[in-house]
Design an enzyme around this catalytic site. Structure first.
Site, PDB file in Angstrom:
ATOM      1  CE  LYS A 245     -22.818  -2.546  21.093  1.00 18.54           C
ATOM      2  NZ  LYS A 245     -23.006  -3.378  22.246  1.00 18.54           N
TER       3      LYS A 245
ATOM      4  CD  GLU B 164     -25.630  -5.670  21.512  1.00 18.27           C
ATOM      5  OE1 GLU B 164     -25.688  -4.986  20.480  1.00 18.27           O
ATOM      6  OE2 GLU B 164     -24.890  -5.376  22.473  1.00 18.27           O
TER       7      GLU B 164
ATOM      8  N   GLY C 107     -20.870  -4.231  26.897  1.00 22.94           N
ATOM      9  CA  GLY C 107     -21.674  -3.110  27.382  1.00 22.94           C
ATOM     10  C   GLY C 107     -21.857  -3.088  28.881  1.00 22.94           C
TER      11      GLY C 107
ATOM     12  CD  GLU D  30     -18.013  -8.513  20.414  1.00 23.33           C
ATOM     13  OE1 GLU D  30     -17.455  -7.425  20.522  1.00 23.33           O
ATOM     14  OE2 GLU D  30     -19.221  -8.616  20.116  1.00 23.33           O
TER      15      GLU D  30
HETATM   16  C1  PEP Z   1     -19.833  -4.845  21.103  1.00 20.41           C
HETATM   17  O1  PEP Z   1     -20.955  -4.410  20.991  1.00 20.41           O
HETATM   18  O2  PEP Z   1     -19.386  -5.602  20.235  1.00 20.41           O
HETATM   19  C2  PEP Z   1     -19.031  -4.452  22.256  1.00 20.41           C
HETATM   20  C3  PEP Z   1     -17.902  -5.044  22.464  1.00 20.41           C
HETATM   21  O3  PEP Z   1     -19.557  -3.463  23.047  1.00 20.41           O
HETATM   22  P1  PEP Z   1     -18.813  -2.753  24.296  1.00 20.41           P
HETATM   23  O4  PEP Z   1     -17.429  -2.365  23.822  1.00 20.41           O
HETATM   24  O5  PEP Z   1     -19.657  -1.564  24.600  1.00 20.41           O
HETATM   25  O6  PEP Z   1     -18.758  -3.742  25.384  1.00 20.41           O
END
Ligand code: PEP
Length: 257
Positions: A15, A101, A177, A171
């Site tokens: 990120k 995001e 996060g 996801e």
């Molecule tokens: C991501 O940003 O794709 C993600 C999975 O973040 P995290 O592992 O921090 O949840």
């Protein structure tokens, strides 16, 4: 995982974190922590300005460099954008598209995600296409419907030959996060459904061959259980990819049978 038919991929998403000066020490520590023999491809998706430094540092320990976004346009007056051809020219092998995001803060919709994936494929960069439901959608029992729609839209017009170079990352937004991981069973159910959607669109072989990753608070502790699921072929990792030892432990978790 099912290594007989498909690749296992562990991809970190940095990120908007880290600085170029941190890459060398990070990679030295990562190299020291990574298992000597690996059962997966390892990728780090850095901010675009750090791509050259990561490519240089990654060579030594066989870590491929990925980007986090791409323009859907080929070239021209698009200030601030980076084209797929420019990413390929810089040596980028993978690029995340449709991260939640980007969808949330930059208004990216499924058509744009599809156009970006196609731009990457046309330039030899492997798209990591992110899909996933919100907490509200999960609570309303709309997960499968929504994710199915996202997968169909993201793959629209992509040929079977191109599909071989696509990766899908499931996801769930509520797990990104937040420290709240989907249970292995929840993640498996959706990844299995994604494979079923791909099967309906392209047939049994392409569905069997596509790597589907899970992302959402995957860490050194929960990785083994998630990766033991038959339809989870790796992880897209945010927070834990910023710590070399944790990221290496996730890579090591792919060694299980
Ligand atoms: C991501 O940003 O794709 C993600 C999975 O973040 P995290 O592992 O921090 O949840």
């Amino acid at each position: 995982m099912n290594r007989k038919y498909r690749k296992t991929v562990i991809a970190g998403n940095w990120k908007m974190n880290m600085l170029s000066s941190q890459i060398k020490p990070f990679m030295e520590e990562l190299k020291a922590s990574l298992p000597k023999t690996r059962s997966c491809d390892v990728v780090l998706c850095t901010p675009a300005v750090m791509v050259p430094a990561m490519i240089k540092a990654g060579k030594d320990c066989k870590v491929a460099t990925g980007a986090q976004d791409v323009s859907c346009f080929d070239k021209g007056a698009y200030t601030g954008e980076i084209s797929a051809e420019q990413l390929a020219d810089a040596g980028v092998k993978y690029c995340i598209v449709g991260h939640s995001e980007r969808r949330e803060y930059h208004g990216e919709d499924d058509m744009l995600v599809n156009a970006k994936a196609k731009a990457l494929l046309a330039n030899g960069v492997q798209p990591i296409i992110c899909v996933g439901e919100s907490l509200e959608q999960r609570e309303m029992d709309l997960t499968m419907e929504y994710v199915t729609y996202q997968v169909k839209a993201a793959l629209g017009g992509i040929t079977a030959a191109q599909l071989r170079r696509c990766i899908i990352a499931y996801e769930p937004i509520w797990a990104i996060g937040t420290g709240r991981t989907a249970t292995a069973q929840q993640a498996q159910e959706v990844c299995e459904e994604i494979r079923a959607v791909v099967r309906k669109m392209y047939g049994a072989r392409p569905a069997r061959a596509i790597s589907i990753l899970y992302g959402g608070s995957m860490n050194a502790k929960n990785a083994a259980e998630l990766l033991a699921q038959p339809d989870i072929d790796g992880g897209l990792i945010g927070g834990a990819s910023l710590k070399p030892a944790d990221f290496a432990a996730i890579v090591a978790a792919t060694a299980q049978e």
